[in-house]
Design a protein around this motif. Structure first.
Motif, short mmCIF file in Angstrom:
data_model
loop_
_atom_site.label_atom_id
_atom_site.label_comp_id
_atom_site.label_asym_id
_atom_site.label_seq_id
_atom_site.Cartn_x
_atom_site.Cartn_y
_atom_site.Cartn_z
N GLY A 35 27.56 63.20 10.75
CA GLY A 35 26.19 62.85 10.64
C GLY A 35 25.74 62.96 12.13
N GLY A 36 25.27 62.42 12.64
CA GLY A 36 24.12 62.64 13.77
C GLY A 36 24.88 63.55 14.90
N ASN A 37 25.81 63.14 15.15
CA ASN A 37 26.82 63.92 16.14
C ASN A 37 27.43 65.47 15.91
N GLY A 38 26.80 65.43 15.03
CA GLY A 38 27.83 66.75 14.37
C GLY A 38 27.01 67.77 14.93
N GLN A 39 27.69 68.91 14.59
CA GLN A 39 26.73 70.50 14.98
C GLN A 39 25.41 70.38 14.58
N VAL A 40 25.90 70.39 13.15
CA VAL A 40 24.28 70.75 12.72
C VAL A 40 22.88 69.71 13.12
N ALA A 41 23.39 68.34 13.04
CA ALA A 41 22.01 67.32 13.84
C ALA A 41 22.27 67.54 15.12
N GLN A 42 23.21 68.00 16.09
CA GLN A 42 22.88 68.26 17.40
C GLN A 42 21.59 69.79 17.59
N ALA A 43 21.80 70.66 17.11
CA ALA A 43 20.89 71.91 16.49
C ALA A 43 19.65 71.84 16.49
N LEU A 44 19.69 70.57 15.63
CA LEU A 44 18.09 70.54 14.68
C LEU A 44 17.48 69.64 15.89
N LYS A 45 17.92 68.92 17.15
CA LYS A 45 17.79 67.64 17.49
C LYS A 45 17.79 68.83 18.69
N GLY A 46 17.54 70.00 19.33
CA GLY A 46 17.50 71.07 19.98
C GLY A 46 16.75 71.95 19.57
N VAL A 47 15.40 71.88 18.63
CA VAL A 47 14.82 72.91 17.97
C VAL A 47 13.12 71.93 18.97
N THR A 48 12.55 72.70 19.71
CA THR A 48 11.20 72.39 19.97
C THR A 48 10.22 73.31 19.28
N VAL A 49 9.08 72.04 18.51
CA VAL A 49 8.13 73.28 17.92
C VAL A 49 6.84 74.11 18.38
#
Length: 165
Positions: free
Chosen positions: A14-28
């Motif tokens: 979910g929101g704490n998973g590897q992919v979700a955390q990586a996506l939250k770490g992207v600035t556009v």
């Protein structure tokens, strides 16, 4: 059942998973033009990022937005247009500037050209809004796949593990 065939959910945890955390770490990074504004907003919404300057990843996007006329009448007036939105995007490790992912995304939509210029412009704008969302979806899906394959997001200046698939 899925574990036996080797399939893993992309967003496991979910929101704490590897992919979700990586996506939250992207600035556009800012993207030029109206199409850029629409794509950037769609990306930020899908990534769940807060746009903070400490994000481990930076996403750089260049857009090509075109409208081409086709379908003509006997008097050479255009009856149909195709709006195409293409994006070249790069995911960069923000700390060291390493290029992690370099790819493209794109979509197109047809627009009827009618006698009302206002209606045609409105249809072109609606098509652009829809295309911006489609392109953002493609970009986020590709970044999510990269994050799932490459391991946890870097927490400091260390480059991400793995290579660009």
């Amino acid at each position: 059942m899925l574990g036996g065939c080797g399939l893993r959910p992309l967003y496991s945890g979910g929101g704490n998973g590897q992919v979700a955390q990586a996506l939250k770490g992207v600035t556009v990074a800012p993207i030029a033009g109206r199409a850029g504004w629409l794509v950037r907003n769609s990306l930020e919404e899908r990534l769940g990022s807060d746009g903070g300057s400490g994000a481990p990843y930076r996403l750089e996007v260049e857009l090509d937005d075109r409208i081409e006329g086709f379908g003509t009448r006997a008097d050479n007036t255009i009856t149909r247009e195709r709006r195409t939105l293409r994006a070249r995007y790069r995911l960069v490790d923000a700390a060291v500037g390493t290029l992690l992912l370099d790819a493209t995304a794109g979509s197109d939509a047809g627009v009827d050209v009618v006698s009302s210029e206002y209606a045609t412009v409105a249809a072109e704008q609606t098509a652009l809004e829809r295309l911006a969302k489609e392109v953002a979806d493609q970009i986020v899906a590709r970044i999510a796949l990269y994050a799932a394959r490459s391991g946890p997001a870097p927490t400091s200046g260390a480059p991400a593990s793995g290579t660009t698939p």
